[in-house]
Motif scaffolding. Structure first.
Motif, short mmCIF file in Angstrom:
data_model
loop_
_atom_site.label_atom_id
_atom_site.label_comp_id
_atom_site.label_asym_id
_atom_site.label_seq_id
_atom_site.Cartn_x
_atom_site.Cartn_y
_atom_site.Cartn_z
N TYR A 82 -5.45 5.25 0.01
CA TYR A 82 -4.44 4.81 -0.10
C TYR A 82 -4.74 3.69 -1.02
O TYR A 82 -5.67 2.85 -1.22
CB TYR A 82 -4.07 3.93 1.32
N GLN A 83 -3.65 3.44 -2.07
CA GLN A 83 -3.74 2.44 -3.17
C GLN A 83 -3.20 1.12 -2.41
O GLN A 83 -2.07 1.06 -1.64
CB GLN A 83 -2.66 2.63 -4.34
N PHE A 135 0.89 -1.08 0.09
CA PHE A 135 0.19 0.11 0.03
C PHE A 135 0.84 1.10 0.09
O PHE A 135 2.09 1.28 0.55
CB PHE A 135 -0.91 -0.04 1.15
N HIS A 136 0.27 2.33 -0.40
CA HIS A 136 1.13 3.55 -0.45
C HIS A 136 -0.28 4.59 -0.45
O HIS A 136 -1.05 4.54 -1.19
CB HIS A 136 1.85 3.80 -1.61
N ARG A 137 0.10 5.67 0.16
CA ARG A 137 -0.63 6.96 0.29
C ARG A 137 -0.83 7.60 -1.08
O ARG A 137 0.21 8.00 -1.55
CB ARG A 137 -0.19 7.88 1.39
N ILE A 138 -2.14 7.89 -1.67
CA ILE A 138 -2.11 8.69 -2.98
C ILE A 138 -2.44 9.87 -2.65
O ILE A 138 -2.39 10.80 -3.53
CB ILE A 138 -3.17 7.77 -3.86
N SER A 142 -6.23 -4.70 -6.98
CA SER A 142 -6.16 -3.25 -6.64
C SER A 142 -7.37 -2.57 -6.16
O SER A 142 -8.40 -2.82 -7.00
CB SER A 142 -5.51 -2.80 -7.97
N ASN A 143 -7.14 -1.67 -5.15
CA ASN A 143 -8.28 -0.91 -4.82
C ASN A 143 -8.00 0.33 -4.12
O ASN A 143 -6.63 0.32 -3.76
CB ASN A 143 -8.91 -1.92 -3.73
N VAL A 144 -8.82 1.20 -4.01
CA VAL A 144 -8.32 2.32 -3.27
C VAL A 144 -9.17 2.35 -1.71
O VAL A 144 -10.28 2.25 -1.83
CB VAL A 144 -8.60 3.75 -3.80
N ASP A 176 -2.44 -2.90 -2.96
CA ASP A 176 -2.56 -3.96 -4.13
C ASP A 176 -2.20 -5.28 -3.49
O ASP A 176 -1.66 -5.51 -2.69
CB ASP A 176 -1.22 -3.59 -5.03
#
Length: 137
Positions: free
Chosen positions: A101-102, A83-86, A112-114, A104
């Motif tokens: 957050y993305q 995950f990473h902050r978008i 894949s999801n937010v 995966d």
């Protein structure tokens, strides 16, 4: 002399402002958290939406709580997602800023999801997972 006085004055000024904040004040909510009674009312109203959406963000405590929650998520295949902050997604249903957050899960569904999180809930520990995921204690 002025360089020493200004930082002290700024800290004292903010301290005075903090004591004047009232429930429902967005500034107070951001730094003191969403009042629990209001959070409970909103949580009941947003429960009709899937957890982790913009309409029902996961409630956590600050950035460390975001990372802790996402670290406890598991993909459908049982593996930990990456995950990473978008970025910030504006005001959420609790009246505070939510973050996206993305997330995966290679080789799993959803791949894949937010997931949206609201980090202004210092007394809440979420024990549920968004649809398609599980969570470990």
């Amino acid at each position: 002399m002025l360089k020493r006085v200004l930082p002290v004055f700024a800290v004292l000024s903010l301290g005075g402002c903090a004591s004047d904040m009232q429930a429902g004040d967005p500034f107070a909510d951001m730094f003191g958290g969403v009042p629990e009674a209001r959070a409970a009312r909103v949580a009941a109203a947003v429960a009709a939406h899937p957890l982790g959406t913009e309409q029902n963000p996961v409630r956590v405590n600050m950035p460390a709580g975001q990372r802790s929650y996402l670290g406890r998520l598991r993909c459908a295949n049982g593996k930990a997602p990456t995950f990473h902050r978008i970025g910030s997604a504006g005001d959420g249903p609790y009246g505070t800023i939510i973050d996206g957050y993305q997330v995966d899960c290679p080789g799993s569904q959803p791949a894949s999801n937010v997931i949206f999180l609201d980090m202004y809930h210092p007394n809440h520990v979420e024990t549920k997972a968004p649809p398609g995921y599980t969570i470990v204690p």
